[in-house]
Design an enzyme around this catalytic site. Structure first.
Site, PDB file in Angstrom:
ATOM      1  N   GLU A   1     -12.391   3.688   9.691  1.00 34.71           N
ATOM      2  CA  GLU A   1     -12.272   3.814   8.258  1.00 34.71           C
ATOM      3  C   GLU A   1     -12.822   2.430   7.723  1.00 34.71           C
ATOM      4  O   GLU A   1     -13.611   2.276   7.023  1.00 34.71           O
ATOM      5  CB  GLU A   1     -10.940   4.239   7.689  1.00 34.71           C
ATOM      6  CG  GLU A   1     -10.872   4.037   6.321  1.00 34.71           C
ATOM      7  CD  GLU A   1      -9.461   4.612   5.930  1.00 34.71           C
ATOM      8  OE1 GLU A   1      -9.068   5.822   6.193  1.00 34.71           O
ATOM      9  OE2 GLU A   1      -8.817   3.753   5.195  1.00 34.71           O
TER      10      GLU A   1
ATOM     11  N   SER B   1      -4.049  11.979   7.249  1.00 34.70           N
ATOM     12  CA  SER B   1      -5.254  11.437   6.622  1.00 34.70           C
ATOM     13  C   SER B   1      -5.658  12.321   5.496  1.00 34.70           C
ATOM     14  O   SER B   1      -5.914  13.799   5.554  1.00 34.70           O
ATOM     15  CB  SER B   1      -6.473  11.139   7.413  1.00 34.70           C
ATOM     16  OG  SER B   1      -7.599  10.679   6.648  1.00 34.70           O
TER      17      SER B   1
ATOM     18  N   LYS C   1      -4.067   8.038  14.379  1.00 39.89           N
ATOM     19  CA  LYS C   1      -4.294   7.747  13.231  1.00 39.89           C
ATOM     20  C   LYS C   1      -4.757   6.102  12.983  1.00 39.89           C
ATOM     21  O   LYS C   1      -5.654   5.974  11.926  1.00 39.89           O
ATOM     22  CB  LYS C   1      -3.076   7.953  12.474  1.00 39.89           C
ATOM     23  CG  LYS C   1      -3.092   7.452  10.739  1.00 39.89           C
ATOM     24  CD  LYS C   1      -4.173   8.474  10.324  1.00 39.89           C
ATOM     25  CE  LYS C   1      -4.261   8.132   8.452  1.00 39.89           C
ATOM     26  NZ  LYS C   1      -4.177   7.155   7.817  1.00 39.89           N
TER      27      LYS C   1
ATOM     28  N   HIS D   1      -8.317   6.044  13.786  1.00 39.55           N
ATOM     29  CA  HIS D   1      -9.058   6.465  12.542  1.00 39.55           C
ATOM     30  C   HIS D   1      -9.176   5.483  11.527  1.00 39.55           C
ATOM     31  O   HIS D   1     -10.223   5.204  10.936  1.00 39.55           O
ATOM     32  CB  HIS D   1      -8.138   7.867  12.122  1.00 39.55           C
ATOM     33  CG  HIS D   1      -8.561   8.265  10.800  1.00 39.55           C
ATOM     34  ND1 HIS D   1      -8.300   7.562   9.363  1.00 39.55           N
ATOM     35  CD2 HIS D   1      -9.424   9.331  10.187  1.00 39.55           C
ATOM     36  CE1 HIS D   1      -8.758   8.203   8.436  1.00 39.55           C
ATOM     37  NE2 HIS D   1      -9.357   9.363   8.868  1.00 39.55           N
ATOM     38  N   ASN D   2      -8.235   4.742  11.295  1.00 43.82           N
ATOM     39  CA  ASN D   2      -8.236   3.670  10.020  1.00 43.82           C
ATOM     40  C   ASN D   2      -9.130   2.607  10.420  1.00 43.82           C
ATOM     41  O   ASN D   2      -9.782   2.081   9.357  1.00 43.82           O
ATOM     42  CB  ASN D   2      -6.568   3.208   9.721  1.00 43.82           C
ATOM     43  CG  ASN D   2      -6.040   4.098   8.652  1.00 43.82           C
ATOM     44  OD1 ASN D   2      -6.471   5.352   8.921  1.00 43.82           O
ATOM     45  ND2 ASN D   2      -5.107   3.681   8.049  1.00 43.82           N
TER      46      ASN D   2
HETATM   47  C1  6PG Z   1      -6.263   7.850   4.861  1.00 47.38           C
HETATM   48  C2  6PG Z   1      -6.049   6.528   4.687  1.00 47.38           C
HETATM   49  C3  6PG Z   1      -4.891   6.040   4.145  1.00 47.38           C
HETATM   50  C4  6PG Z   1      -4.766   4.773   3.321  1.00 47.38           C
HETATM   51  C5  6PG Z   1      -4.701   3.643   4.293  1.00 47.38           C
HETATM   52  C6  6PG Z   1      -5.432   2.441   3.501  1.00 47.38           C
HETATM   53  O1  6PG Z   1      -6.588   8.164   6.000  1.00 47.38           O
HETATM   54  O2  6PG Z   1      -5.966   8.824   4.179  1.00 47.38           O
HETATM   55  O3  6PG Z   1      -6.464   5.700   5.851  1.00 47.38           O
HETATM   56  O4  6PG Z   1      -3.720   6.201   5.110  1.00 47.38           O
HETATM   57  O5  6PG Z   1      -5.746   4.682   2.570  1.00 47.38           O
HETATM   58  O6  6PG Z   1      -3.313   3.426   4.540  1.00 47.38           O
HETATM   59  O7  6PG Z   1      -5.054   1.492   4.404  1.00 47.38           O
HETATM   60  P1  6PG Z   1      -5.483  -0.022   3.912  1.00 47.38           P
HETATM   61  O8  6PG Z   1      -4.581  -0.440   3.006  1.00 47.38           O
HETATM   62  O9  6PG Z   1      -5.278  -0.656   5.141  1.00 47.38           O
HETATM   63  O10 6PG Z   1      -6.905  -0.158   3.533  1.00 47.38           O
END
Ligand code: 6PG
Length: 467
Positions: free
Chosen positions: A194, A125, A187, A190-191
């Site tokens: 996010e 990430s 991860k 985490h997303n």
């Molecule tokens: C990170 C982000 C990265 C990316 C995601 C976006 O931790 O650096 O999460 O992995 O921005 O893949 O995901 P979406 O396209 O689902 O928003």
């Protein structure tokens, strides 16, 4: 240390550069030769790179046991690369650094283990900048492979940015997550967090813009101020302030006003909700954030309905919601992290991953998208520091709750959707309600399906002939 990198897209290229800057000799390969040549032309002098034009070359370029980082699009491309790496030897190490589904990672691991090849599914990430300057790394799978790679990963990973405690500033955002697909699972969660945090900030912006009548500059200032708050400071708040200040080079207006209100997704948001259903964990804030993205894509329908079903709210002049919003954002943010950690804990128990939540909170304190001061509090709580738990609980005082409720009420009164603020508040309220109406739901199930119910006065399962 030698490393092979397959896939020189933004993330792959930057991780290759990061490894080389940290002393590794890096063999680089891309399916289209031109991209590899372009990489060598632009970055070839930054470190020791070995250009490779075939997958056989990359295997020849580095010494066994070979460590190869795969940075290609999650899904079939990963299987194709693994399939085409024909002359891998026992003890070689493959690392998938993409956003792969953790079940795919486990399948690949099973297949490779049969050949004696180590496989790590590593969450990465931090976006393109993080990949180059220091990401948060979440490697799971073969412990032996992790131990071999740890010295390099330690150098490549970010330091703890949000380190209130100076003694921890030298620590890096990487740890061995656990066996199986746990690295990619962490991860994915985490997303999910996010998604939740991004949507909460977007809703705060919506209220500031449409109810508070704040200009972009005013909102930017508020977000920047919140980012200095000792409890709220986070990377996502930091970039929000910067985004709202950014001018469009073409029109010279605020760029944000020229961006369509459609948010896309690549899949991890959906996977986290699927995982929550699989393990039976409530993550309503994260789910609501995913739904909000889906609805944002229904642009045409929304525009049409905005004419068909108008609603004009009576916006009281001079209403200043800012302080209520700051508190609401803090409490809903805590709920979002809590839901993510809850999911990790439950999945860990079911999959026997033995995840160390203290370590996960720690490696999320730098490099990654959800880094924030709050993660230090979570880290301390998981480490058993009771005073931190009390401090976090105290944030939910009655006064603070009133402010949170006021924010959700203002949204409802003015017809402004606040899916994540609302979902977080209901989650909080549900978890502090001793007597939910689920007695009625249980009775209905028994009425139409004889599914049975529990009684408050006698243990056991009961059934009633309702009619
Ligand atoms: C990170 C982000 C990265 C990316 C995601 C976006 O931790 O650096 O999460 O992995 O921005 O893949 O995901 P979406 O396209 O689902 O928003």
């Amino acid at each position: 240390m030698q490393l092979g990198v397959i896939g020189l897209g933004t993330m792959g290229a930057n991780l290759a550069r990061n490894a080389a800057r940290n002393g590794a000799t890096v063999a680089v390969y891309n399916r289209t030769k031109e991209k590899m040549e372009e990489f060598m032309k632009t970055h070839g002098k930054e470190g020791r790179f070995i250009p490779c034009t075939t997958l056989t070359d990359i295997l020849k370029a580095i010494k066994p046991p070979r460590a190869i980082l795969i940075m290609v699009k999650a899904g079939e491309s990963v299987d194709e690369v693994i399939h085409d790496l024909l002359s891998l030897q026992p003890n070689d190490i493959l690392i998938d650094g993409g956003n792969s589904h953790y079940k795919d990672t486990e399948r690949r691991q099973r297949e490779l283990t049969k050949k004696g090849i180590h496989f790590l599914g590593m969450g990465v990430s931090g976006g393109e900048r993080g990949a180059l300057l220091g990401p948060s790394l979440m490697p799971g799978g073969s412990k032996e492979a992790y131990d071999h790679l740890e010295p390099l990963l330690q150098k490549m990973a970010a330091p703890l940015d949000y380190a209130r405690d100076d003694t921890q500033q030298h620590q890096k955002c990487v740890t061995y997550i656990g066996p199986g697909g746990s690295g990619h699972f962490v991860k994915t969660v985490h997303n999910g967090i996010e998604y939740g945090l991004m949507q909460l900030i977007a809703e705060a912006y919506h209220l500031l813009r449409d109810i508070g009548k704040k200009s972009n500059a005013e909102s930017a200032k508020i977000f920047a101020e919140w980012n200095t708050d000792p409890h709220l400071s986070s990377y996502l708040l930091e970039i929000t302030g910067k985004i709202l200040r950014k001018r469009d080079l073409e029109t010279k207006q605020n760029l944000i006003d020229n961006i369509k209100d459609i948010a896309s997704q690549k899949g991890t948001g959906k996977w986290v909700v699927e995982a929550a259903l699989r393990y039976g964990v409530a993550i309503p804030t994260i789910g609501a954030a995913l739904d909000a993205r889906i609805i944002s894509n229904q642009k045409e329908l929304r525009v049409r309905r905005s004419h068909e079903i108008p609603f004009t709210a009576n916006i009281r002049k001079g209403e200043d919601l800012t302080e209520d919003l700051r508190i609401a954002l803090l409490l809903a943010t805590i709920c979002t992290y809590a839901q993510g950690f809850d999911l990790l804990e439950r999945a860990s128990a079911e999959e026997r991953w033995n995840l160390r939540l203290t370590e996960i909170a720690r490696i999320w304190r730098g490099g990654c998208i959800i880094r924030s001061v709050l993660l230090k509090t979570f880290q301390d709580i998981f480490a058993g520091k009771n005073d931190e738990k009390i401090r976090l609980g105290a944030a939910f005082s009655e006064t603070a709750q009133k402010r949170w409720r006021a924010v959700v009420a203002v949204g409802a009164q003015h017809g402004i959707p606040l899916p994540t603020f609302g979902a977080s508040l209901s989650y909080f309220d549900a978890l502090r309600t001793a007597h939910l109406p689920a007695n009625l739901t249980a009775a209905q199930r028994d009425f139409f399906g004889a599914h049975g119910y529990e009684r408050i006065d006698t243990p056991g399962i009961f059934h009633t002939k309702w009619e």
